[in-house]
Design a protein around this motif. Structure first.
Motif, PDB file in Angstrom:
ATOM      1  N   ARG A 111       0.880  -1.167   0.000  1.00  0.00           N
ATOM      2  CA  ARG A 111       0.000   0.000   0.000  1.00  0.00           C
ATOM      3  C   ARG A 111       0.923   1.225   0.000  1.00  0.00           C
ATOM      4  N   ARG A 112       1.074   1.824  -1.146  1.00  0.00           N
ATOM      5  CA  ARG A 112       2.160   2.772  -1.352  1.00  0.00           C
ATOM      6  C   ARG A 112       2.038   4.025  -0.493  1.00  0.00           C
ATOM      7  N   ASP A 113       0.827   4.406  -0.143  1.00  0.00           N
ATOM      8  CA  ASP A 113       0.668   5.629   0.644  1.00  0.00           C
ATOM      9  C   ASP A 113       1.159   5.472   2.076  1.00  0.00           C
ATOM     10  N   THR A 114       1.200   4.231   2.579  1.00  0.00           N
ATOM     11  CA  THR A 114       1.528   4.023   3.995  1.00  0.00           C
ATOM     12  C   THR A 114       2.769   3.172   4.211  1.00  0.00           C
ATOM     13  N   GLY A 115       3.219   2.472   3.192  1.00  0.00           N
ATOM     14  CA  GLY A 115       4.343   1.553   3.376  1.00  0.00           C
ATOM     15  C   GLY A 115       3.944   0.265   4.053  1.00  0.00           C
ATOM     16  N   ILE A 116       2.635   0.002   4.131  1.00  0.00           N
ATOM     17  CA  ILE A 116       2.127  -1.262   4.684  1.00  0.00           C
ATOM     18  C   ILE A 116       2.058  -2.294   3.570  1.00  0.00           C
ATOM     19  N   TRP A 117       2.527  -3.503   3.882  1.00  0.00           N
ATOM     20  CA  TRP A 117       2.397  -4.636   2.978  1.00  0.00           C
ATOM     21  C   TRP A 117       1.355  -5.594   3.551  1.00  0.00           C
ATOM     22  N   GLU A 118       0.492  -6.138   2.685  1.00  0.00           N
ATOM     23  CA  GLU A 118      -0.553  -7.032   3.182  1.00  0.00           C
ATOM     24  C   GLU A 118      -0.836  -8.136   2.177  1.00  0.00           C
TER      25      GLU A 118
END
Length: 731
Positions: free
Chosen positions: A170-177
């Protein structure tokens, strides 16, 4: 893609099989390409692959595009939907679920609050959660690694092969899921991360893992999602109305790994601790049990103060539900649970947070800010909103999910000062050129404010060893917002005094009186903690001077002094029965000592002190307020006698008298606040406690006098090395 065709470019295929594709969700799974539905999957070891819809409709056999297991083919479907496969080779067939036919679980509001740093439910969003998604049971994984080129979930379920379950960024947050269907509770996993420079990092445990493997193994475990069935509703309702400043608080500090052990030397489980520790603490009259850190940690001798799993109760004693049963049992017995919580630093073990995505992510890059010289650990970057949110969510998680009653925050001073334990040139000043860690200050204020707002009746305690102002003052008046602060000054001064031979104590009288000069500047806890009985400092008993009888008498007198002194009380395990040896984390306490009358006598005294403390409002209602205390005899240096008054509204006053010499004082005349009979509620020299059984035959009579500082006067017998607690009974 090839122009005019749905088939994959060879470069994309090679990137997938080599684990280097920049966006696997754009390639794997189900895609509509120029009006054609195309399915791609990477299934190592498969020689054939048949695709099926969720209802079992076969879509056909996919073409094997690469010998490593990359398959592709056109299918007839009416839209995006979950797909599974039947893979086959010479060894037979097996079923494979396709994670890449599922959309994201996190939503735009998660992105918004994560980006803002204000998400207060990250523990429900990040980490591993067994859920139903798209009508299928599985596990959702999410982790923050903004600088990584690739993040994959790995475990035995995919042969620890990071090519097989790369995650969506998720590019806006740097979260990978990623949601992996059919994967459920009990699954052991880690994250395989390719750093920004393309290097493969050591496998990382999940920062938000709710359950971890038993050391020395370090993987995370998908937890059981079934909610724990609490039975403490009545307790929690009472707690919500509690004003702990004006309530009795006597804390039993415990290291779970060494309180007791099984006959074979192994740890007691959480359930066994619920059966043994909780009734013992209740019988002793403690109001709270404080646990040295139970967050998962790799190294036993760190005592939990170098945690790697801030959301996982350590597996040493059982699973998370076992820990919940322990807390529930404590609440059933009317005992609160306080946890030692460690946001000041973290270890640099390669499976932990250190350089998590190949960069200084949770820590500062500059070692003058990000390295702790005392403990050889990393320091959190409190100014980074994602790091502050991680720590805040950890605190809220323990309070909410496990009904924890309080958090004792370790090493607060090391967080507040940029130059803590550093020489000139080894630290970076703040923007004003001074040594306050402004980001840490704001973080602590935020944690405390949210903890109190969201968890009525809970409290926060600071281990803070300096004179930082307003540690236990509310945030809205400029304080840090803690409920209580450990009184390290009382501990240091009083133990220094008690360690001296009585003949020399007259020259150090102010060591015992100075604490009352600042006793009400904060809401204090008087801590005689684990730190005082390790590293050559000796046990509490061995700190005391004299022969064995005097050691016990000194210790009993000191405990009486402490319980009569303003402030909440805390004793580390073993101190309540005068453990002779220093605490060793690898061995159990010496419980056999209770067979000896002198040790059993100290245990009886502590139990009776707790009972008197809870019974007499004058001893607790104004622990943190100056109108609850008044010196009666504060300057009798020659006799080393101390006497003071404790009082509370609408309660009988209490007088505390300590004689810190081995000389009995007969007909010791002193002022009293009221004429009448004063019951000898506690006499630390009583035979029941192992003393000489000298005293005032259960009561003291105070007579009225005129033109004195107080309206009455009494002549007392002060036993040697003793403390008396006298309760007014009336005329």
């Amino acid at each position: 893609m090839n122009t005019g065709t749905w088939q994959a470019e060879p470069g994309d295929v090679e990137a997938i099989v080599n684990g280097k594709h920049h966006d696997p969700f754009s390639f794997l799974g189900l895609h509509e390409i120029q009006g054609v539905w195309v399915l791609r999957a990477f299934v190592p070891h498969a020689e054939t692959l048949r695709a099926f819809t969720r209802d079992g409709t076969e879509l056909g056999t996919l073409e094997r595009r690469h010998s490593a297991g990359l398959f592709e083919g056109r299918v007839k479907v009416d839209g995006y939907q979950p797909i599974y496969y039947r893979a086959g080779n010479d060894g037979g067939e097996w079923e494979v679920q396709d994670p890449y036919t599922y959309g994201p679980v996190l939503g735009p509001m998660d992105d918004y609050y994560i980006g803002e740093g204000s998400h207060l439910r990250l523990f429900d969003k990040l980490g591993a959660h067994a859920i139903e998604f798209g009508g299928i049971e599985g596990t959702h994984f999410a982790v923050w690694a903004p600088n990584a080129q690739r993040v994959s979930v790995v475990g035995a379920f995919n042969d620890w092969d990071g090519r097989r379950n790369p995650m969506r960024k998720r590019r806006d947050t740097g979260i990978w899921e990623v949601f992996i269907p059919k994967l459920g509770p009990g699954t052991i996993y880690k994250y395989e991360i390719v750093g920004s420079d393309g290097s493969l990092l050591p496998l990382k445990a999940d920062p938000y893992a709710r359950q971890s493997e038993m050391r020395p193994r370090t993987a995370s475990i998908v937890p059981d999602p079934a909610p724990f069935e609490w039975t403490d509703d009545a307790y929690m309702a009472r707690r919500a109305e509690q004003d702990w400043r004006r309530s009795p608080m006597s804390v039993y500090e415990v290291h779970l790994g060494s309180w007791r052990k099984r006959p074979d030397g192994s740890f007691l489980s959480y359930d066994q601790l619920a059966e043994q520790l909780v009734p013992y603490a209740a019988d002793m009259g403690y109001t709270h049990i404080e646990l040295l850190p139970v967050s998962e940690h790799p190294f036993d001798p760190s005592w939990g103060y170098q945690p790697t799993g801030l959301f996982a109760p350590t597996a040493r004693f059982g699973d998370p539900k076992g820990f919940a049963r322990f807390v529930d049992a404590a609440h059933a017995a009317g005992i609160g649970i306080i946890l030692d919580w460690v946001p000041a630093h973290f270890p640099t073990d390669e499976h932990g947070l250190s350089r998590f995505d190949g960069t200084a992510l949770y820590e500062h890059a500059d070692p003058r800010q990000g390295y702790h010289p005392d403990w050889n650990t990393a320091i959190y970057n409190f100014g980074r909103k994602e790091v502050a949110a991680y720590l805040l969510n950890s605190a809220l998680y323990w309070l909410e999910v496990f009904h924890i009653d309080g958090l004792r925050v370790d090493a607060v001073a090391s967080m507040l000062y940029l130059d803590y334990s550093r020489q000139s040139g080894q630290w970076v000043p703040n923007r004003f050129g001074s040594n306050e860690n402004l980001e840490a200050v704001e973080f602590l204020k935020k944690v405390n404010a949210e903890a109190y707002r969201l968890n009525p009746g809970s409290f926060m305690v600071a281990e803070e060893s300096t004179a930082w102002p307003g540690v236990s003052a509310p945030v809205d008046v400029g304080g840090l917002g803690f409920g209580f602060k450990w009184n390290m000054g009382f501990m240091n001064d009083s133990l220094r005094y008690m360690s001296r031979e009585p003949v020399h104590r007259r020259y150090h009288h102010n060591d015992m009186t100075f604490s009352t000069v600042y006793a009400f500047s904060e809401n204090f806890v008087l801590p005689i903690s684990h730190d005082e009985v390790v590293h050559g400092k000796g046990s509490m008993l061995e700190k005391m001077p004299g022969d064995d009888w005097q050691k016990f008498a000194n210790l009993r007198a000191y405990y009486g002094f402490m319980w009569g002194h303003p402030g909440k009380k805390l004793l580390f395990m073993g101190q309540e029965f005068a453990q002779r040896e220093e605490w060793k984390d690898a061995r159990a306490l010496d419980w056999y000592l209770l067979d000896a009358s002198m040790h059993e006598g100290v245990r009886r005294l502590v139990a009776d002190l707790n009972a008197a403390y809870k019974e007499l409002p004058s001893l607790y209602q104004r622990d943190c307020e100056p109108d609850g205390f008044e010196w009666i005899v504060g300057n009798d240096l020659g006799h080393s006698v101390f006497a003071w008054l404790r009082r509370a509204p609408d309660s009988d006053p209490v007088v505390v008298v300590s004689n810190m010499t081995p000389i009995p004082r007969e007909n010791y005349t002193m002022p009293m606040p009221l004429a009448g009979r004063w019951q000898e509620r506690i006499n630390t020299d009583a035979g029941w406690y192992g003393g000489s059984n000298a005293g005032n035959q259960g009561a003291v009579m105070a007579r009225a006098v005129d033109d004195r500082h107080m309206p009455a006067e009494a002549s007392l017998f002060l036993p040697p090395l003793s403390t008396l607690i006298l309760k007014f009974e009336g005329i």
